[in-house]
Design a protein around this motif. Sequence first.
Motif, PDB file in Angstrom:
ATOM      1  N   VAL A 274       6.467  -4.085   0.985  1.00 41.48           N
ATOM      2  CA  VAL A 274       5.566  -2.940   1.132  1.00 41.48           C
ATOM      3  C   VAL A 274       5.491  -2.178  -0.191  1.00 41.48           C
ATOM      4  CG1 VAL A 274       5.222  -0.749   2.339  1.00 41.48           C
ATOM      5  CG2 VAL A 274       5.917  -2.791   3.630  1.00 41.48           C
ATOM      6  N   ALA A 275       6.582  -2.112  -0.923  1.00 41.57           N
ATOM      7  CA  ALA A 275       6.573  -1.426  -2.221  1.00 41.57           C
ATOM      8  C   ALA A 275       5.624  -2.119  -3.196  1.00 41.57           C
ATOM      9  CB  ALA A 275       7.987  -1.369  -2.805  1.00 41.57           C
ATOM     10  N   GLU A 276       5.578  -3.445  -3.178  1.00 40.69           N
ATOM     11  CA  GLU A 276       4.634  -4.180  -4.034  1.00 40.69           C
ATOM     12  C   GLU A 276       3.194  -3.908  -3.599  1.00 40.69           C
ATOM     13  OE1 GLU A 276       7.475  -7.906  -5.423  1.00 40.69           O
ATOM     14  OE2 GLU A 276       6.385  -8.052  -3.516  1.00 40.69           O
ATOM     15  N   LEU A 277       2.965  -3.802  -2.300  1.00 43.54           N
ATOM     16  CA  LEU A 277       1.632  -3.446  -1.804  1.00 43.54           C
ATOM     17  C   LEU A 277       1.272  -2.029  -2.246  1.00 43.54           C
ATOM     18  CD1 LEU A 277      -0.907  -4.108  -0.188  1.00 43.54           C
ATOM     19  CD2 LEU A 277       0.309  -3.317   1.877  1.00 43.54           C
ATOM     20  N   ASP A 278       2.233  -1.113  -2.202  1.00 42.98           N
ATOM     21  CA  ASP A 278       1.994   0.259  -2.682  1.00 42.98           C
ATOM     22  C   ASP A 278       1.541   0.250  -4.137  1.00 42.98           C
ATOM     23  OD1 ASP A 278       2.777   1.346  -0.243  1.00 42.98           O
ATOM     24  OD2 ASP A 278       4.788   1.891  -0.941  1.00 42.98           O
ATOM     25  N   ARG A 279       2.224  -0.538  -4.967  1.00 40.79           N
ATOM     26  CA  ARG A 279       1.856  -0.610  -6.393  1.00 40.79           C
ATOM     27  C   ARG A 279       0.451  -1.184  -6.563  1.00 40.79           C
ATOM     28  NH1 ARG A 279       7.350  -1.502  -6.695  1.00 40.79           N
ATOM     29  NH2 ARG A 279       7.244  -3.772  -6.698  1.00 40.79           N
ATOM     30  N   TYR A 280       0.124  -2.214  -5.795  1.00 40.45           N
ATOM     31  CA  TYR A 280      -1.218  -2.805  -5.833  1.00 40.45           C
ATOM     32  C   TYR A 280      -2.254  -1.754  -5.421  1.00 40.45           C
ATOM     33  CZ  TYR A 280      -5.154  -5.741  -4.385  1.00 40.45           C
ATOM     34  OH  TYR A 280      -6.402  -6.275  -4.216  1.00 40.45           O
ATOM     35  N   PHE A 281      -2.005  -1.038  -4.340  1.00 37.89           N
ATOM     36  CA  PHE A 281      -2.891   0.003  -3.827  1.00 37.89           C
ATOM     37  C   PHE A 281      -3.147   1.062  -4.901  1.00 37.89           C
ATOM     38  CE2 PHE A 281      -3.696   3.963  -1.505  1.00 37.89           C
ATOM     39  CZ  PHE A 281      -4.599   3.569  -0.527  1.00 37.89           C
ATOM     40  N   GLU A 282      -2.090   1.482  -5.561  1.00 36.32           N
ATOM     41  CA  GLU A 282      -2.209   2.512  -6.610  1.00 36.32           C
ATOM     42  C   GLU A 282      -2.870   1.963  -7.872  1.00 36.32           C
ATOM     43  OE1 GLU A 282       1.765   4.015  -7.084  1.00 36.32           O
ATOM     44  OE2 GLU A 282       1.838   4.689  -4.986  1.00 36.32           O
ATOM     45  N   LYS A 283      -2.531   0.755  -8.278  1.00 37.64           N
ATOM     46  CA  LYS A 283      -3.097   0.164  -9.489  1.00 37.64           C
ATOM     47  C   LYS A 283      -4.613   0.079  -9.413  1.00 37.64           C
ATOM     48  CE  LYS A 283      -2.996  -4.026 -12.335  1.00 37.64           C
ATOM     49  NZ  LYS A 283      -2.347  -5.340 -12.540  1.00 37.64           N
TER      50      LYS A 283
END
Length: 178
Positions: free
Chosen positions: A30-39
């Motif tokens: 989920v943390a990697e998805l968060d980074r993708y979402f923010e990027k």
Amino acid sequence: MIFAHDTEAALLAAVELANSGLEPDTLTTVAELDRYFEKYVYTGAHTRTRAELESVRALRAPLRRLFTSTRDEAVQTVNRMLADAQALPQLVRHGDVDWHIHAIGPDAPLDTRIVVETAMAMVDVIRADEMSRFAVCADDDCEGVVLDLSRNRSRKFCSVACGNRNAVAAYRSRRRGA
């Protein structure tokens, strides 16, 4: 710029998502998805759950098929994507971003918003007859999707790592031959 800013942003995000399923998988938490979402500056609902992560991960193979399809196949896929999501294009403005198109509400699930944004971007690609902007990485050991937004259509590799690996191999080959 070949396409409008929001089109390029959606294409870059979708290609990164499609390529995230290659080894090593870069979308496992989920943390990697968060980074993708923010990027990629997604707006709207983001539940930060394992279920949301899995639904986004499930988009990778269909996106890859879309990017490596023919123009006619892409038209069918894009039309199906937009119809399934009941997309309704509207001009919106939020934050520092001027008027651009959203075709689904901010409360829709993240995976649905990604599908619709990608489909809307592909409308521009198809209408401009620019499917040749997509290719498979020229690295023999990679199957990554390449999005070539360069003016001279010179991009061959999906990442800097693949490009560097091939440049080093070519250099070593030339040195051996000299």
